[in-house]
Design an enzyme around this catalytic site. Structure first.
Site: not given
Ligand code: LLP
Length: 463
Positions: A320, A323, A364, A391, A421
């Site tokens: 999945e 990013r 982060y 602000c 994100y």
């Molecule tokens: N699958 C599940 C069950 C997830 O919870 C997530 C991300 C993904 C796949 C995708 O993950 P990726 O490949 O995009 O890393 N807001 C945070 C990231 C939160 C990710 C939440 N879950 C950021 O800006 O780094």
């Protein structure tokens, strides 16, 4: 746009306070292909172009700030993931990274499936024609209403995250006379090397059912007993922005171990495992992400090896990535509003957006790169901090970066790798309007998400 001279800020040679940076790059006008979308280039006139459209034109036509997304790059990355995993695996794009109807259509055309985690994401996916059987529905607290919509729509799988949810989904499916395909999300006890808030497979957090203490095995027992559910596999997601594959190795080992226990106890070999997303991308030149084909090879080998030693048929794998598909394909285009040199410290460059369009730095401590894109400059590097118009002093977009010392109000600067994100976590803090997402392709640009307007804000304010 004004290009007026401005008193230069502190030079790198004068002072280097604590920070993320190493040294100023040799050439401030260069654009490292690692962090910029694939069709980004600097034209002969010094203006940066993407998809054949220059940033000055983009700013004139769509305004700033704007997320500028390279459609060809998005499609190429989606295709690379699809091809890397081949016919025996499924790639579910994680919609939480960024979702819009155009994106859903591109994914559909490129043969990817889609992971959604809310009623809103499900509605977007369905309204853009993603076949329901290619949708996975996630979330640690899906409402009964969301579950009902997902089951009614016929989603390909619901990923169960708690004991309560096992019963809830079974109940809804039975009421609707369906048998819902489900996976159980487990936590395998892996500490992914990433920020605490985006690591998800260690035990002390809200997602999944722990493998430890036999809870996951108990969840499987219950799911197998319920008529409304067809248990098709086990799911694990260990975190985000991960470069080191060893966490996936441990996760695969433990998931396969559970599959073996299930075979031994129940005589069933579950046909699927999902290893989640979380693969890292380059935000700065210092990051070295892996290519999809390397990741696919590594994950497939790990699972195959583990299954052979457990004498299990190798299950169908799914992943999945969010990013890693969309992150590198977009940059945020800002106009510089003020340039404020602070003696002995750094120069604060204020742009027309900020933490409302990119909360990741504040949340982060994320690192980003930045470049002057509306022209080139021969001025020497100045240590800069790119900040927004909100602000509060934590409103930082790029904490430490080198920009040319002649940077002036009216210049356009761009922050690469903001495809994931950023728009999806954007807010209206200070009633700042959320920027558009502008897709650029073959010399043309179009808004796939339009800029928010004051009317949009006021429409919700019904008091
Ligand atoms: N699958 C599940 C069950 C997830 O919870 C997530 C991300 C993904 C796949 C995708 O993950 P990726 O490949 O995009 O890393 N807001 C945070 C990231 C939160 C990710 C939440 N879950 C950021 O800006 O780094």
């Amino acid at each position: 746009m004004s290009r007026s001279a401005h008193p230069a800020g502190p030079r790198h040679a004068d002072v280097l306070p604590e920070g993320h940076y190493s040294a100023p790059p040799a050439d401030l006008n260069a654009l490292d292909p690692k962090v910029w979308a694939r069709t980004v280039a600097r034209g002969a006139d010094g203006v940066v172009t993407v998809g054949g459209v220059d940033v000055n034109t983009l700013a004139e036509q769509h305004g700033t700030p704007a997320y500028v997304l390279d459609e060809a790059d998005f499609r190429a990355r989606a295709r690379a993931w699809r091809e890397a995993f081949g016919q025996d695996a499924d790639v579910f794009y994680a919609g939480k990274a960024f979702l819009s109807r155009a994106v859903v259509r591109w994914l559909h055309e490129e043969g990817l499936n889609l992971d959604v985690c809310s009623g809103g994401e499900l509605a977007t996916a369905l309204s853009a024609g993603m076949p329901a059987e290619r949708i996975a529905f996630h979330g640690n607290n899906k409402s009964t209403h969301e579950i009902r919509r997902a089951v009614e729509a016929g989603v390909g799988r619901i990923v169960l995250d708690s004991f309560q949810e096992i019963v809830r989904v079974a109940h809804v499916a039975q009421e609707l006379g369906r048998r819902q395909r489900v996976q159980i999300r487990i936590t395998v006890g892996v500490e992914a090397h990433t920020h605490e808030f985006i690591a998800t497979a260690h035990e002390d957090q809200k997602f999944g059912i722990p493998l430890a203490g036999g809870q996951a095995a108990e969840a499987v027992r219950r799911a197998l007993q319920l008529d409304g559910l067809e248990l098709i596999g086990i799911h694990s997601h260990i975190g985000s922005q991960i470069f080191d594959m060893s966490g996936f190795e441990v996760a695969a080992h433990r998931v396969v171990g559970l599959l073996k226990d299930i075979r031994d106890e129940h005589g069933v070999e579950l046909p699927e495992i999902d290893l989640g997303g979380g693969l890292g991308i380059a935000y700065t030149s210092g990051d070295d992400p892996r290519e999809p084909h390397e990741i696919a090879k590594a994950l497939t080998e790990i699972v195959t090896r583990e299954c052979e030693s457990a004498r299990l048929r190798t299950p169908r794998i799914s992943v999945e990535p969010g990013r890693a598909v969309v992150g590198p394909t977009a940059f945020t285009l800002y106009e510089v509003g003020t340039v404020k040199p602070l003696d002995g410290l750094r120069t604060y460059v204020s742009v027309d957006g900020g933490m409302s369009d990119n909360i990741r730095t504040a949340l982060y401590d994320a690192e980003y790169s930045v470049a002057l894109v509306s022209r080139t400059s021969d001025a020497e590097p100045m240590l800069a901090r790119v900040v927004g118009k909100h602000c509060e002093s934590g409103d930082i977009v790029v904490k430490d970066a080198f920009l040319p010392a002649d940077l002036a109000p009216g210049d356009l600067i761009a922050v690469p790798a903001t495809g994931a994100y950023c728009r999806s976590m954007a807010s209206n803090y200070n009633h700042v309007l959320r920027p558009p997402v502008v897709a650029v392709h073959d010399g043309a640009s179009r808004e796939i998400v339009r800029r928010e307007t004051e009317e949009d804000l006021l429409r919700l304010d019904v008091g």
